[in-house]
Design a protein around this motif. Structure first.
Motif, PDB file in Angstrom:
ATOM      1  N   VAL A 137       0.841  -1.200   0.000  1.00 18.07           N
ATOM      2  CA  VAL A 137       0.000   0.000   0.000  1.00 18.07           C
ATOM      3  C   VAL A 137       0.877   1.251   0.000  1.00 18.07           C
ATOM      4  O   VAL A 137       0.631   2.205  -0.754  1.00 18.07           O
ATOM      5  CB  VAL A 137      -0.965  -0.006   1.209  1.00 18.07           C
ATOM      6  N   ILE A 138       1.937   1.257   0.812  1.00 14.28           N
ATOM      7  CA  ILE A 138       2.857   2.404   0.857  1.00 14.28           C
ATOM      8  C   ILE A 138       3.525   2.596  -0.495  1.00 14.28           C
ATOM      9  O   ILE A 138       3.655   3.724  -0.986  1.00 14.28           O
ATOM     10  CB  ILE A 138       3.898   2.210   1.978  1.00 14.28           C
ATOM     11  N   LEU A 139       3.949   1.509  -1.129  1.00 13.84           N
ATOM     12  CA  LEU A 139       4.585   1.591  -2.443  1.00 13.84           C
ATOM     13  C   LEU A 139       3.635   2.139  -3.491  1.00 13.84           C
ATOM     14  O   LEU A 139       4.014   2.988  -4.304  1.00 13.84           O
ATOM     15  CB  LEU A 139       5.106   0.220  -2.871  1.00 13.84           C
ATOM     16  N   VAL A 140       2.388   1.690  -3.489  1.00 10.78           N
ATOM     17  CA  VAL A 140       1.393   2.174  -4.458  1.00 10.78           C
ATOM     18  C   VAL A 140       1.131   3.661  -4.244  1.00 10.78           C
ATOM     19  O   VAL A 140       1.063   4.433  -5.212  1.00 10.78           O
ATOM     20  CB  VAL A 140       0.088   1.349  -4.358  1.00 10.78           C
ATOM     21  N   ILE A 141       1.012   4.087  -3.003  1.00  4.92           N
ATOM     22  CA  ILE A 141       0.785   5.515  -2.720  1.00  4.92           C
ATOM     23  C   ILE A 141       1.972   6.341  -3.201  1.00  4.92           C
ATOM     24  O   ILE A 141       1.801   7.395  -3.824  1.00  4.92           O
ATOM     25  CB  ILE A 141       0.514   5.728  -1.221  1.00  4.92           C
ATOM     26  N   ALA A 142       3.195   5.869  -2.938  1.00  3.31           N
ATOM     27  CA  ALA A 142       4.387   6.593  -3.396  1.00  3.31           C
ATOM     28  C   ALA A 142       4.429   6.646  -4.920  1.00  3.31           C
ATOM     29  O   ALA A 142       4.807   7.671  -5.495  1.00  3.31           O
ATOM     30  CB  ALA A 142       5.636   5.918  -2.850  1.00  3.31           C
ATOM     31  N   LEU A 143       4.029   5.580  -5.560  1.00  2.00           N
ATOM     32  CA  LEU A 143       4.015   5.534  -7.015  1.00  2.00           C
ATOM     33  C   LEU A 143       3.011   6.533  -7.582  1.00  2.00           C
ATOM     34  O   LEU A 143       3.288   7.224  -8.568  1.00  2.00           O
ATOM     35  CB  LEU A 143       3.668   4.120  -7.482  1.00  2.00           C
ATOM     36  N   VAL A 144       1.855   6.650  -6.942  1.00  2.00           N
ATOM     37  CA  VAL A 144       0.832   7.594  -7.405  1.00  2.00           C
ATOM     38  C   VAL A 144       1.286   9.036  -7.171  1.00  2.00           C
ATOM     39  O   VAL A 144       1.117   9.903  -8.030  1.00  2.00           O
ATOM     40  CB  VAL A 144      -0.509   7.318  -6.688  1.00  2.00           C
ATOM     41  N   VAL A 145       1.883   9.291  -6.013  1.00  2.00           N
ATOM     42  CA  VAL A 145       2.283  10.658  -5.676  1.00  2.00           C
ATOM     43  C   VAL A 145       3.463  11.127  -6.524  1.00  2.00           C
ATOM     44  O   VAL A 145       3.442  12.231  -7.076  1.00  2.00           O
ATOM     45  CB  VAL A 145       2.610  10.771  -4.164  1.00  2.00           C
ATOM     46  N   PHE A 146       4.501  10.301  -6.628  1.00  2.00           N
ATOM     47  CA  PHE A 146       5.720  10.741  -7.306  1.00  2.00           C
ATOM     48  C   PHE A 146       5.808  10.309  -8.757  1.00  2.00           C
ATOM     49  O   PHE A 146       6.554  10.899  -9.530  1.00  2.00           O
ATOM     50  CB  PHE A 146       6.950  10.217  -6.555  1.00  2.00           C
ATOM     51  N   GLY A 147       5.096   9.284  -9.138  1.00  2.00           N
ATOM     52  CA  GLY A 147       5.165   8.790 -10.505  1.00  2.00           C
ATOM     53  C   GLY A 147       6.339   7.842 -10.692  1.00  2.00           C
ATOM     54  O   GLY A 147       7.313   7.897  -9.956  1.00  2.00           O
ATOM     55  N   PRO A 148       6.254   6.974 -11.688  1.00  2.00           N
ATOM     56  CA  PRO A 148       7.299   5.971 -11.882  1.00  2.00           C
ATOM     57  C   PRO A 148       8.648   6.565 -12.309  1.00  2.00           C
ATOM     58  O   PRO A 148       9.689   5.990 -12.053  1.00  2.00           O
ATOM     59  CB  PRO A 148       6.743   5.059 -12.968  1.00  2.00           C
ATOM     60  N   GLY A 149       8.645   7.723 -12.914  1.00  2.00           N
ATOM     61  CA  GLY A 149       9.902   8.340 -13.356  1.00  2.00           C
ATOM     62  C   GLY A 149      10.685   8.978 -12.224  1.00  2.00           C
ATOM     63  O   GLY A 149      11.919   8.978 -12.226  1.00  2.00           O
ATOM     64  N   LYS A 150       9.993   9.526 -11.250  1.00  2.00           N
ATOM     65  CA  LYS A 150      10.645  10.232 -10.148  1.00  2.00           C
ATOM     66  C   LYS A 150      10.966   9.332  -8.965  1.00  2.00           C
ATOM     67  O   LYS A 150      11.756   9.696  -8.109  1.00  2.00           O
ATOM     68  CB  LYS A 150       9.755  11.377  -9.645  1.00  2.00           C
ATOM     69  N   LEU A 151      10.368   8.157  -8.889  1.00  2.00           N
ATOM     70  CA  LEU A 151      10.543   7.288  -7.731  1.00  2.00           C
ATOM     71  C   LEU A 151      12.009   6.907  -7.490  1.00  2.00           C
ATOM     72  O   LEU A 151      12.459   6.957  -6.345  1.00  2.00           O
ATOM     73  CB  LEU A 151       9.660   6.055  -7.865  1.00  2.00           C
ATOM     74  N   PRO A 152      12.804   6.562  -8.510  1.00  2.00           N
ATOM     75  CA  PRO A 152      14.221   6.266  -8.248  1.00  2.00           C
ATOM     76  C   PRO A 152      14.983   7.476  -7.701  1.00  2.00           C
ATOM     77  O   PRO A 152      15.847   7.337  -6.835  1.00  2.00           O
ATOM     78  CB  PRO A 152      14.774   5.848  -9.610  1.00  2.00           C
ATOM     79  N   ASP A 153      14.665   8.664  -8.193  1.00  2.00           N
ATOM     80  CA  ASP A 153      15.320   9.874  -7.698  1.00  2.00           C
ATOM     81  C   ASP A 153      14.969  10.138  -6.240  1.00  2.00           C
ATOM     82  O   ASP A 153      15.815  10.537  -5.449  1.00  2.00           O
ATOM     83  CB  ASP A 153      14.923  11.089  -8.543  1.00  2.00           C
ATOM     84  N   VAL A 154      13.720   9.903  -5.890  1.00  2.00           N
ATOM     85  CA  VAL A 154      13.284  10.091  -4.505  1.00  2.00           C
ATOM     86  C   VAL A 154      13.999   9.098  -3.599  1.00  2.00           C
ATOM     87  O   VAL A 154      14.476   9.447  -2.518  1.00  2.00           O
ATOM     88  CB  VAL A 154      11.744   9.942  -4.397  1.00  2.00           C
ATOM     89  N   GLY A 155      14.116   7.845  -4.030  1.00  2.00           N
ATOM     90  CA  GLY A 155      14.826   6.832  -3.256  1.00  2.00           C
ATOM     91  C   GLY A 155      16.288   7.167  -3.079  1.00  2.00           C
ATOM     92  O   GLY A 155      16.856   6.995  -2.007  1.00  2.00           O
ATOM     93  N   LYS A 156      16.906   7.666  -4.143  1.00  2.00           N
ATOM     94  CA  LYS A 156      18.320   8.044  -4.080  1.00  2.00           C
ATOM     95  C   LYS A 156      18.521   9.202  -3.106  1.00  2.00           C
ATOM     96  O   LYS A 156      19.449   9.198  -2.297  1.00  2.00           O
ATOM     97  CB  LYS A 156      18.802   8.438  -5.478  1.00  2.00           C
ATOM     98  N   ALA A 157      17.664  10.199  -3.168  1.00  2.00           N
ATOM     99  CA  ALA A 157      17.771  11.342  -2.271  1.00  2.00           C
ATOM    100  C   ALA A 157      17.541  10.929  -0.819  1.00  2.00           C
ATOM    101  O   ALA A 157      18.236  11.400   0.090  1.00  2.00           O
ATOM    102  CB  ALA A 157      16.773  12.422  -2.669  1.00  2.00           C
ATOM    103  N   LEU A 158      16.591  10.036  -0.594  1.00  2.00           N
ATOM    104  CA  LEU A 158      16.318   9.558   0.754  1.00  2.00           C
ATOM    105  C   LEU A 158      17.513   8.783   1.311  1.00  2.00           C
ATOM    106  O   LEU A 158      17.919   8.977   2.454  1.00  2.00           O
ATOM    107  CB  LEU A 158      15.060   8.687   0.761  1.00  2.00           C
ATOM    108  N   GLY A 159      18.096   7.921   0.485  1.00  2.00           N
ATOM    109  CA  GLY A 159      19.278   7.167   0.909  1.00  2.00           C
ATOM    110  C   GLY A 159      20.450   8.071   1.227  1.00  2.00           C
ATOM    111  O   GLY A 159      21.171   7.864   2.209  1.00  2.00           O
ATOM    112  N   LYS A 160      20.648   9.092   0.413  1.00  2.00           N
ATOM    113  CA  LYS A 160      21.739  10.046   0.645  1.00  2.00           C
ATOM    114  C   LYS A 160      21.518  10.813   1.941  1.00  2.00           C
ATOM    115  O   LYS A 160      22.451  11.029   2.717  1.00  2.00           O
ATOM    116  CB  LYS A 160      21.834  11.014  -0.532  1.00  2.00           C
ATOM    117  N   SER A 161      20.281  11.197   2.200  1.00  2.00           N
ATOM    118  CA  SER A 161      19.965  11.922   3.428  1.00  2.00           C
ATOM    119  C   SER A 161      20.221  11.062   4.658  1.00  2.00           C
ATOM    120  O   SER A 161      20.800  11.540   5.646  1.00  2.00           O
ATOM    121  CB  SER A 161      18.503  12.365   3.427  1.00  2.00           C
TER     122      SER A 161
END
Length: 67
Positions: free
Chosen positions: A12-36
């Motif tokens: 459910v969390i993954l689906v919500i993140a996919l809807v909010v950020f879109g499939p193109g931005k999701l890797p960038d969001v993950g990368k930024a979160l990991g860096k933080s």
């Protein structure tokens, strides 16, 4: 800290993140979160080192004053 999170909740969390950020931005969001998280961990370790160094210097100064 967190209640037991199972596979359905993670999906459910993954689906919500996919809807909010879109499939193109999701890797960038993950990368930024990991860096933080990485920077936070290194900063907290650095802070612990500084605290230990300050405490050691203070105890050395106290010993020098007593002599």
């Amino acid at each position: 800290m967190f209640p037991h999170i199972g596979v359905p909740e993670l999906l459910v969390i993954l689906v919500i993140a996919l809807v909010v950020f879109g499939p193109g931005k999701l890797p960038d969001v993950g990368k930024a979160l990991g860096k933080s998280i990485r920077e936070f961990k290194s900063a907290s370790k650095e802070d612990e080192t500084k605290t230990i160094d300050v405490a050691a210097k203070k105890s050395e100064e106290d010993k020098a004053e007593k002599k």
